[in-house]
Design an enzyme around this catalytic site. Structure first.
Site, PDB file in Angstrom:
ATOM      1  N   LYS A 221       7.100  54.529 -10.942  1.00 37.32           N
ATOM      2  CA  LYS A 221       5.619  53.402 -10.589  1.00 37.32           C
ATOM      3  C   LYS A 221       4.935  51.769 -10.417  1.00 37.32           C
ATOM      4  O   LYS A 221       6.076  51.294 -10.948  1.00 37.32           O
ATOM      5  CB  LYS A 221       4.499  54.402 -11.843  1.00 37.32           C
ATOM      6  CG  LYS A 221       4.370  52.992 -13.158  1.00 37.32           C
ATOM      7  CD  LYS A 221       3.530  53.700 -14.513  1.00 37.32           C
ATOM      8  CE  LYS A 221       3.268  52.838 -15.170  1.00 37.32           C
ATOM      9  NZ  LYS A 221       2.098  52.364 -15.738  1.00 37.32           N
TER      10      LYS A 221
ATOM     11  N   LYS B 192       9.837  50.505 -21.762  1.00 40.57           N
ATOM     12  CA  LYS B 192       9.059  48.904 -21.840  1.00 40.57           C
ATOM     13  C   LYS B 192       9.874  47.735 -22.693  1.00 40.57           C
ATOM     14  O   LYS B 192      10.330  47.308 -22.929  1.00 40.57           O
ATOM     15  CB  LYS B 192       7.722  48.802 -22.665  1.00 40.57           C
ATOM     16  CG  LYS B 192       6.706  48.935 -21.218  1.00 40.57           C
ATOM     17  CD  LYS B 192       5.642  48.297 -22.098  1.00 40.57           C
ATOM     18  CE  LYS B 192       4.147  48.541 -21.020  1.00 40.57           C
ATOM     19  NZ  LYS B 192       2.790  48.760 -20.898  1.00 40.57           N
TER      20      LYS B 192
ATOM     21  N   LYS C 165       1.841  46.420 -13.417  1.00 39.06           N
ATOM     22  CA  LYS C 165       0.869  44.981 -13.002  1.00 39.06           C
ATOM     23  C   LYS C 165       2.038  44.249 -13.800  1.00 39.06           C
ATOM     24  O   LYS C 165       1.820  42.570 -12.880  1.00 39.06           O
ATOM     25  CB  LYS C 165      -0.765  45.500 -13.517  1.00 39.06           C
ATOM     26  CG  LYS C 165      -1.083  45.508 -14.843  1.00 39.06           C
ATOM     27  CD  LYS C 165      -2.457  45.178 -15.358  1.00 39.06           C
ATOM     28  CE  LYS C 165      -3.280  46.291 -15.488  1.00 39.06           C
ATOM     29  NZ  LYS C 165      -2.159  46.564 -17.135  1.00 39.06           N
TER      30      LYS C 165
HETATM   31  N1  AQP Z   1       0.839  52.999 -10.861  1.00 41.60           N
HETATM   32  C1  AQP Z   1       0.744  54.026 -11.260  1.00 41.60           C
HETATM   33  N2  AQP Z   1      -0.581  55.246 -10.449  1.00 41.60           N
HETATM   34  C2  AQP Z   1      -1.423  55.855 -10.749  1.00 41.60           C
HETATM   35  N3  AQP Z   1      -2.668  55.520 -12.395  1.00 41.60           N
HETATM   36  C3  AQP Z   1      -2.162  54.438 -13.124  1.00 41.60           C
HETATM   37  N4  AQP Z   1      -1.750  53.494 -13.981  1.00 41.60           N
HETATM   38  C4  AQP Z   1      -1.459  52.691 -14.116  1.00 41.60           C
HETATM   39  N5  AQP Z   1      -0.328  52.920 -13.042  1.00 41.60           N
HETATM   40  C5  AQP Z   1      -0.531  53.528 -12.865  1.00 41.60           C
HETATM   41  C6  AQP Z   1      -3.380  53.950 -14.803  1.00 41.60           C
HETATM   42  O1  AQP Z   1      -4.202  52.765 -14.834  1.00 41.60           O
HETATM   43  C7  AQP Z   1      -4.833  53.422 -16.403  1.00 41.60           C
HETATM   44  C8  AQP Z   1      -4.790  52.023 -17.245  1.00 41.60           C
HETATM   45  O2  AQP Z   1      -3.289  51.803 -16.906  1.00 41.60           O
HETATM   46  P1  AQP Z   1      -3.084  50.868 -18.491  1.00 41.60           P
HETATM   47  O3  AQP Z   1      -3.395  48.606 -17.817  1.00 41.60           O
HETATM   48  O4  AQP Z   1      -3.238  50.678 -20.094  1.00 41.60           O
HETATM   49  O5  AQP Z   1      -1.607  50.633 -19.015  1.00 41.60           O
HETATM   50  P2  AQP Z   1      -0.437  51.611 -17.797  1.00 41.60           P
HETATM   51  O6  AQP Z   1      -0.575  52.297 -18.122  1.00 41.60           O
HETATM   52  O7  AQP Z   1       0.672  50.146 -18.910  1.00 41.60           O
HETATM   53  O8  AQP Z   1      -0.499  50.152 -16.429  1.00 41.60           O
HETATM   54  P3  AQP Z   1       0.252  49.554 -15.618  1.00 41.60           P
HETATM   55  O9  AQP Z   1       0.048  48.927 -14.661  1.00 41.60           O
HETATM   56  O10 AQP Z   1       2.197  50.492 -16.062  1.00 41.60           O
HETATM   57  O11 AQP Z   1       0.294  48.030 -17.467  1.00 41.60           O
HETATM   58  P4  AQP Z   1       2.087  46.847 -17.645  1.00 41.60           P
HETATM   59  O12 AQP Z   1       2.718  47.006 -16.433  1.00 41.60           O
HETATM   60  O13 AQP Z   1       1.128  46.102 -18.343  1.00 41.60           O
HETATM   61  O14 AQP Z   1       2.585  48.808 -18.274  1.00 41.60           O
HETATM   62  C9  AQP Z   1      -4.146  54.271 -17.257  1.00 41.60           C
HETATM   63  O15 AQP Z   1      -5.293  55.321 -16.499  1.00 41.60           O
HETATM   64  C10 AQP Z   1      -3.029  54.820 -16.265  1.00 41.60           C
HETATM   65  O16 AQP Z   1      -2.694  56.054 -16.720  1.00 41.60           O
END
Ligand code: AQP
Length: 334
Positions: free
Chosen positions: A197, A115, A200
């Site tokens: 990965k 990030k 969002k």
């Molecule tokens: N690509 C993924 N595959 C499987 N699981 C995923 N998670 C996130 N991306 C994937 C799981 O979703 C939960 C919540 O995640 P989060 O919103 O707390 O943070 P993150 O992991 O940083 O998710 P994002 O979508 O990638 O958000 P941004 O873009 O804001 O950083 C967790 O249990 C995570 O494992």
């Protein structure tokens, strides 16, 4: 908690429209866990501001996420559904735990490295200490288990280390939690760059499927997912050229409940076009009932307010108990 059901804590950040990755990696499994566990499921708005958010959008996404939780089948009466900033103990415990976490540990976190590369103009202290707030989230509820996607396992390991360090000094204050990952859909990859990965907050909307995308948009995104020029539908782990096909197989398996082997067998003599069209249909059919319930919930704001107010009351009671214990141990006057 009086009986011997295990306690679960998990959360998603309202940092963008929730993706199929968040759903398959996290929320779908929460639904399966709710009957046999005490579950606390949070919407972690405090985490989301480690990256700049538009205030109006943040508000909307926070409520959207609550609706998604319920629409996916999480029972708001049986489980504690709450918004993180409604429970001040999260930020309070995070401060204490910051003083028991080493900068060397935080510098090793992959998510911080990723990030900070992505948001070079805003590498803030919150982004750096994010895993400590996450440790506070989990430890406040004395959680036994934390269902997460593979991407978050490193943060769970750190949470365990911080808790063990604290317990080593002050006695058994925190339960040492375990992270666990579902078998199918543990990591959903970007549709545009399948070695990364699905996220969002990805700048390219074609990279992710939002749970709130129109169905024809979902189908289009899957049909244009990056694959390879081999034309062979098979799962080859650790082979980057197969990352796109591997990802589509993982998604298909997670939404249908079928094994990857049986899907591979079915598509042995078919091309990517047919395969992608079927993956798209399977995903849309899986999401359809969730969207129906989501739309119904959108009509009932009072119900949503009632859910998050009651959730905050219940969460505050548990969290405050742990925080008081911590404060006493470290010598704060209560
Ligand atoms: N690509 C993924 N595959 C499987 N699981 C995923 N998670 C996130 N991306 C994937 C799981 O979703 C939960 C919540 O995640 P989060 O919103 O707390 O943070 P993150 O992991 O940083 O998710 P994002 O979508 O990638 O958000 P941004 O873009 O804001 O950083 C967790 O249990 C995570 O494992």
């Amino acid at each position: 908690m009086e009986d011997n059901k295990k306690v679960i804590f998990s959360a998603v950040q309202p940092s963008g429209n929730i993706t199929l990755g968040n759903y398959l990696g996290a929320i779908k499994n929460w639904v399966d866990l709710q009957n046999d566990h005490h579950c606390c499921y949070s919407i972690v708005d405090e985490h989301s501001i480690t990256v700049r958010q538009n205030p109006q959008e943040l508000k909307k996404r926070t409520l959207d996420l609550l609706k998604i939780y319920i629409a996916c089948g999480i029972d708001p009466e049986e489980n504690i559904l709450f918004i993180q900033s409604h429970v001040p103990a999260h930020a309070q415990l995070a401060w204490v735990l910051n003083c028991y976490t080493y900068t060397g540990e935080l510098s090793r976190m992959t998510q911080f490295k990723d990030k900070s590369k992505k948001h070079t103009d805003n590498v803030n202290a919150g982004l750096y200490t994010y895993p400590v707030l996450m440790a506070a989230d989990i430890l406040l509820y004395q959680a036994d288990l934390v269902p997460v996607g593979k991407d978050q396992m490193q943060h769970i390991e750190l949470t365990r280390n911080i808790a063990q360090r604290f317990n080593g000094i002050y006695g058994d204050v925190f339960k040492i939690p375990e992270g666990f990952m579902p078998k199918a859909g543990a990591k959903v990859m970007s549709l545009a760059e399948p070695t990364k990965k699905m996220s969002k907050s990805d700048e390219n909307p074609k990279a992710y499927i939002s749970m709130l995308d129109d169905f024809n948009v979902i189908a289009k995104k899957i049909k244009s997912a990056v694959t390879d020029s081999e034309g062979i539908i098979e799962y080859r782990e650790n082979d980057d050229t197969k990352a796109g096909v591997n990802n589509l197989l993982t998604i298909m398996s997670a939404v249908t409940g079928r094994s990857i082997d049986s899907i591979v067998a079915e598509y042995q003599s078919k091309g990517y076009g047919d395969f992608k069209a079927d993956v798209a249909e399977a995903v849309v059919e899986h999401i359809r009932p969730i969207r129906q319930r989501y739309d119904e919930l959108s009509e009932d704001k009072a119900y949503l307010i009632d859910i998050y107010t009651k959730g905050a009351e219940r969460a505050n009671r548990i969290a405050q108990r742990t925080l008081n214990k911590v404060y006493k141990k470290i010598g704060f006057i209560l």
